[in-house]
Write a protein that holds these residues in place. Structure first.
Motif, PDB file in Angstrom:
ATOM      1  N   CYS A 158       0.839  -1.192   0.000  1.00 42.31           N
ATOM      2  CA  CYS A 158       0.000   0.000   0.000  1.00 42.31           C
ATOM      3  C   CYS A 158       0.884   1.255   0.000  1.00 42.31           C
ATOM      4  O   CYS A 158       1.814   1.355   0.800  1.00 42.31           O
ATOM      5  CB  CYS A 158      -0.905   0.003   1.234  1.00 42.31           C
TER       6      CYS A 158
ATOM      7  N   CYS B 291      -0.936   3.354   6.476  1.00 39.36           N
ATOM      8  CA  CYS B 291      -1.809   2.179   6.400  1.00 39.36           C
ATOM      9  C   CYS B 291      -1.318   1.106   7.369  1.00 39.36           C
ATOM     10  O   CYS B 291      -0.109   0.871   7.496  1.00 39.36           O
ATOM     11  CB  CYS B 291      -1.815   1.642   4.975  1.00 39.36           C
TER      12      CYS B 291
ATOM     13  N   SER C 226      -1.309  -1.944   7.055  1.00 37.63           N
ATOM     14  CA  SER C 226      -0.570  -3.023   6.383  1.00 37.63           C
ATOM     15  C   SER C 226       0.917  -2.685   6.255  1.00 37.63           C
ATOM     16  O   SER C 226       1.730  -3.560   5.963  1.00 37.63           O
ATOM     17  CB  SER C 226      -1.165  -3.308   5.002  1.00 37.63           C
TER      18      SER C 226
ATOM     19  N   CYS D 168      -6.922  -0.850  -1.577  1.00 37.30           N
ATOM     20  CA  CYS D 168      -6.406  -1.465  -0.357  1.00 37.30           C
ATOM     21  C   CYS D 168      -7.552  -1.906   0.552  1.00 37.30           C
ATOM     22  O   CYS D 168      -8.475  -1.139   0.816  1.00 37.30           O
ATOM     23  CB  CYS D 168      -5.500  -0.470   0.373  1.00 37.30           C
TER      24      CYS D 168
ATOM     25  N   CYS E 243      -7.156   0.462   4.082  1.00 40.24           N
ATOM     26  CA  CYS E 243      -7.358   1.918   4.158  1.00 40.24           C
ATOM     27  C   CYS E 243      -8.115   2.477   2.967  1.00 40.24           C
ATOM     28  O   CYS E 243      -8.416   3.666   2.934  1.00 40.24           O
ATOM     29  CB  CYS E 243      -6.019   2.638   4.321  1.00 40.24           C
TER      30      CYS E 243
HETATM   31 ZN    ZN Z   1      -3.642   0.696   2.725  1.00 42.28          ZN
END
Ligand code: ZN
Ligand code: CTP
Length: 155
Positions: A110, A115, A117, A136, A139
């Motif tokens: 991402c 984010c 992740s 994503c 987010c």
């Molecule tokens: Zn993200």
């Protein structure tokens, strides 16, 4: 079979031929696969070659390398009509069309630094596949088709 007058790029001995790539996308295909020539493999590219099916097409031949399923998945995001030909000892041994998945994980990072992740959590990235990019799971950031190469995990 390709007629000899039409064959613009030499046949390969072992490797992968990515055929029926939309005209003008060959360099993006290479970027998505992380192929920049530094690996030493022989790479041939035909751009805007006449094609019955697509009008014009690009073609990418990578010597000495067979693409993995996750590489084929990511390819489908920018080359939905591509056919993948695995060549062994000059013969096409396997031919398949790319299939656009609904979702991809662990291939793209991402681009949003905030984010979750991207945090130090054991979370794999995940993206829903849209018509012209991916979104994503965590987010909602959208990565457009032409931005995908920059967000690849392999880079
Ligand atoms: Zn993200
Ligand atoms: N090819 C290659 N080297 C080989 C064999 C094939 O570069 N040793 C390329 C061909 O030039 C072609 C692609 O791999 O671009 C697929 O080969 P083939 O299946 O023989 O061609 P077609 O029947 O024309 O394929 P399609 O029906 O998918 O268009």
């Amino acid at each position: 079979m390709s007629d000899d007058h039409q064959l613009r790029v030499s046949k390969i001995r072992n490797g992968t031929v990515i055929d029926h790539v939309a005209g003008g996308q060959a360099l993006n295909v290479l970027a998505l696969l992380g192929i920049d020539g530094s690996g030493g493999e022989a790479v041939s590219i035909g751009m805007n070659v006449p094609s019955d099916r697509l009008g014009r097409k690009d073609i990418v031949k990578v010597e000495g390398r067979e693409l993995s399923q996750s590489e084929v998945d990511i390819l489908s995001l920018i080359a939905p009509a591509a056919s993948i030909n695995i060549v062994r000892d000059y013969e096409v041994e396997e031919k398949s069309r790319v299939v656009r998945p609904d979702h991809v994980s662990g291939i793209i990072s991402c681009p949003n630094h905030n984010c979750i992740s991207n945090a130090d959590e054991p979370i794999d990235s995940g993206f829903a596949v849209l018509d012209d990019g991916v979104r994503c799971d965590y987010c909602g950031t959208i990565v457009r088709e032409d931005e995908l190469a920059a967000s690849l995990d392999v880079n």
